[in-house]
Design an enzyme around this catalytic site. Structure first.
Site, PDB file in Angstrom:
ATOM      1  N   LYS A 109       0.883  -1.250  -0.136  1.00 25.91           N
ATOM      2  CA  LYS A 109      -0.042  -0.223   0.054  1.00 25.91           C
ATOM      3  C   LYS A 109       0.856   1.388   0.204  1.00 25.91           C
ATOM      4  CE  LYS A 109      -3.863   1.833   2.827  1.00 25.91           C
ATOM      5  NZ  LYS A 109      -4.509   1.778   4.123  1.00 25.91           N
ATOM      6  N   HIS A 111      -0.038   4.415   0.410  1.00 28.27           N
ATOM      7  CA  HIS A 111      -0.781   5.625   1.182  1.00 28.27           C
ATOM      8  C   HIS A 111      -0.962   5.173   2.656  1.00 28.27           C
ATOM      9  CE1 HIS A 111      -4.192   3.390  -0.567  1.00 28.27           C
ATOM     10  NE2 HIS A 111      -4.951   3.725   0.678  1.00 28.27           N
TER      11      HIS A 111
END
Length: 226
Positions: A109, A111
Site C-alpha cells: 500500500k 498511502h
C-alpha cells in the site's frame, strides 16, 4: 492422547458436515485424481468459521509450542489468524493472555501507513496459520516476512495434513510438503487432522465404507508413513 484423537475425529466429521471434505473423484492442482477433496474455503459462515477457529485454538494450545503472536498469509490465512486469535482468548491456558495477530497484503500500500503488513508488529515467536500446505510457497513467503521484521517463526498451524508426496508418479519426492517445510525451516508443522484421521473414520464408520478402498489405494501410492 485420547482427547486429542477425539478432537481430530470431531474435526473430520465437522468438515464432512460442512461439505469441506468430500469423497468421490477430484482432479487436484497436481493433476492427480484424488478420491477425496478438502476445500477450507467452504468454511464460509460465522458459525462454521467460529467452530473452525476453536479447533485451531485447541490444537495450538495442546501442542506445547511457545508463541507470542499469529500471522495469517494472504489471503486464506487472514480470517484464520483473526478468528483463531479470538478463539484463543477462550482457551483455559490462554485466558490471561491477549494474543496479537498480523497478516500481509499481496500488494504494498502506497498511502496511509503503507507497506504490506497489517495488524500487530511482528515480534517474538510467530505461528503461521493456513489451511493446508501444498507447495509450501505461502510458508516460504511468510517465513521471509517474519524474519525480515526481526521476529522468529515458531510453527506452522494448518487444518489438514494430506501426508502426500509431490512429483510425477515415476519420481515421487521422498517427503511430503509438510515434512519439507519442517525440515527446511526447522519448525514444527501442527495440523488439526491428517489423512490418517480420515482413514480412521473410513475404517470405523460404515456410512463411508464404500470409499475405504479408493482412499487406501491413493495413500499407498502417494502417501508418506510416519
Amino acid at each position: 492422547m485420547a482427547d486429542n484423537l477425539h478432537a481430530r475425529t470431531d474435526f473430520v466429521r465437522f468438515s464432512l458436515e460442512q461439505g469441506v471434505l468430500r469423497f468421490g473423484q477430484f482432479k487436484v492442482k497436481s493433476g492427480r485424481v484424488s478420491p477425496y477433496f478438502f476445500n477450507a474455503g467452504l468454511f464460509n459462515s460465522g458459525v462454521s468459521v467460529g467452530r473452525l477457529a476453536t479447533f485451531y485454538a485447541q490444537t495450538l494450545a495442546a501442542s506445547g509450542v511457545e508463541f507470542d503472536m499469529l500471522f495469517g498469509p494472504a489471503y486464506k490465512g487472514i480470517p484464520l489468524a483473526t478468528a483463531t486469535a479470538v478463539a484463543l482468548a477462550s482457551q483455559p491456558s490462554m485466558q490471561d493472555r491477549s494474543i496479537p495477530f498480523a497478516f500481509n497484503r499481496k500488494e504494498a500500500k502506497d498511502h496511509g501507513e503503507g507497506g504490506v503488513l497489517v495488524g500487530a508488529p511482528l515480534q517474538g515467536r510467530v505461528v503461521i496459520i493456513d489451511d493446508v500446505i501444498t507447495a509450501g510457497t505461502s510458508v516460504r513467503e511468510s517465513v521471509e516476512i517474519i524474519r525480515h521484521a526481526g521476529a522468529q517463526p515458531a510453527a506452522v498451524l494448518i487444518a489438514l495434513d494430506r501426508m502426500e508426496r509431490a512429483g510425477p508418479d515415476d519420481a515421487l519426492s521422498p517427503h511430503s510438503a509438510v515434512q519439507d517445510v519442517a525440515n527446511n525451516y526447522g519448525i514444527p508443522v501442527i495440523s488439526i487432522a491428517s489423512l490418517d484421521d480420515i482413514m480412521a473414520l473410513l475404517q470405523h464408520d460404515e456410512q463411508f465404507s464404500e470409499h475405504r478402498e479408493a482412499v487406501a489405494a491413493y495413500r499407498n501410492k502417494y502417501g508418506v508413513v510416519r
